[in-house]
Each structure stands twice: as structure tokens, then as C-alpha cells.
Design an enzyme around this catalytic site. Structure first.
Site, PDB file in Angstrom:
ATOM      1  N   HIS A 130     -14.596  -8.088 -28.287  1.00 55.98           N
ATOM      2  CA  HIS A 130     -13.454  -7.556 -29.034  1.00 55.98           C
ATOM      3  C   HIS A 130     -13.875  -6.285 -29.765  1.00 55.98           C
ATOM      4  CE1 HIS A 130     -15.764  -9.991 -31.879  1.00 55.98           C
ATOM      5  NE2 HIS A 130     -15.351  -9.135 -32.788  1.00 55.98           N
ATOM      6  N   HIS A 147     -16.256  -0.233 -31.179  1.00 55.79           N
ATOM      7  CA  HIS A 147     -17.160  -0.608 -30.087  1.00 55.79           C
ATOM      8  C   HIS A 147     -16.903  -2.062 -29.697  1.00 55.79           C
ATOM      9  CE1 HIS A 147     -19.116  -2.264 -33.659  1.00 55.79           C
ATOM     10  NE2 HIS A 147     -19.563  -3.202 -32.828  1.00 55.79           N
TER      11      HIS A 147
END
Length: 188
Positions: A132, A45
Site C-alpha cells: 500500500h 512509496h
């Protein structure tokens, strides 16, 4: 009776096919690297805001303000970027893949979420927002990571449309470790 709480954060979940492509890259290109902890690919995620331990009684109000934050945004596209790290390049603390695409839309969504949760007492992190996808933590290898890892590879580069974000709860010791509590469609 103690107040029940859950460890929560908001995030953009990756579509399953992107999780799979990223997992294939990890399995093929990173299999010789030793990290203390590899992320379960089902947990991949992009974190928006880490909320910490939230009392169960606060969650409905939290969901309400997140619905409003989502309503201010329309869908946008993101892609998986190059590999990167936090810590020392040769012996990274965290190995991740970056995020490409409509980063400005992502930053605006992030800001809306911070503004929505602040009145409920949630504080933004001090450090700048660096979206990220965490792949692994705590490199334990003897040898430095080979520089080829940081070179771009486009096996995962298909962009996808982000039409929602989610509220995740952390379930320590479980695989996958993150459970979606609620989904917030981007409405505009």
C-alpha cells in the site's frame, strides 16, 4: 565509539507524475479530514521490507544481496488502487491507497528480498504482506470519515512500469523524510 546505524527499508518509489496525481487527490478530496501526520507526497512509496536500524558497516553487504535479489526479476507494472485503512473504518490509524497491477510479480520480488536479507539477520514481519501507499496516520477528527473516501476513484489509475526498487533511509524531522541510499534495477 558507538556503531553508527541508519533506519532502512526497501521500497518501490512512485514515479513523480503518480506522486503528483495522488497528492492532487489528497488535496482535493481529503482536505477536510484531520490526521496527526500527512505523508509528504515526495515520500509516497510501496514498502517491500522494513529493515529497522542497520549498522553502517552492514550496508555494503546488504546492498550486495539486494543487487542479487533484483537480478532475479524483470520489470512489471503496478497501478494505484482504491483507498483503504488500517484500524477502524470511521477513525483509521492509517489511511492508504492500495496497489493494483501485476501483484504476483510484486509478491515474488518481496519474497526474493526476504530470502536475500534473512542470512544477514533481518527477520520478516509476522503479519501478511499488504502492499500500500501510506497517505496519512492517526485520524484525529471528531466525526467519522465519510464513506465516499472508500469509493473508487480513478484519477490516479494510470499503471506504470516498475523497473527498480530502492533502499531508503529515514531522516526524522526532514521533508521529504526518506532518502534513497541505493537503487536496484530489475534485470531479468
Amino acid at each position: 565509539m558507538k556503531n553508527e546505524s541508519q533506519r532502512l527499508f526497501t521500497a518501490i518509489a512512485l514515479p513523480n507524475e503518480h506522486k503528483k496525481k495522488l497528492h492532487d487527490w489528497v488535496e482535493q478530496d481529503l482536505k477536510d479530514l484531520t490526521f496527526r501526520k500527512w505523508s509528504d507526497f515526495r515520500d509516497y512509496h510501496v514498502t517491500l521490507q522494513f529493515l529497522g536500524d542497520v549498522e553502517t558497516s552492514v550496508i555494503p553487504k546488504l546492498e550486495q544481496v539486494l543487487v542479487q535479489a533484483a537480478a532475479e526479476h524483470g520489470p512489471f507494472t503496478l497501478g494505484i488502487g482504491e483507498a483503504g485503512f488500517f484500524g477502524r473504518e470511521e477513525f483509521p490509524r492509517v489511511l492508504w491507497r492500495g496497489v493494483t497491477g501485476q501483484r504476483e510479480s510484486l509478491d515474488q520480488l518481496y519474497q526474493s528480498i526476504l530470502q536475500a536479507t534473512e542470512p544477514l539477520g533481518f527477520k520478516p514481519e509476522e503479519r501478511p504482506y499488504r502492499p500500500h501507499i501510506t497517505l496519512a496516520r492517526s485520524y484525529t477528527g471528531e466525526k467519522p470519515i465519510p464513506p465516499s473516501i472508500w469509493q473508487s476513484n480513478d484519477r490516479c489509475s494510470e499503471p506504470w512500469e516498475v523497473g527498480e526498487f530502492v533502499l531508503y533511509a529515514t531522516r526524522m524531522g526532514q521533508k521529504p523524510m526518506y532518502q534513497i541510499i541505493q537503487t536496484f534495477p530489475l534485470m531479468r
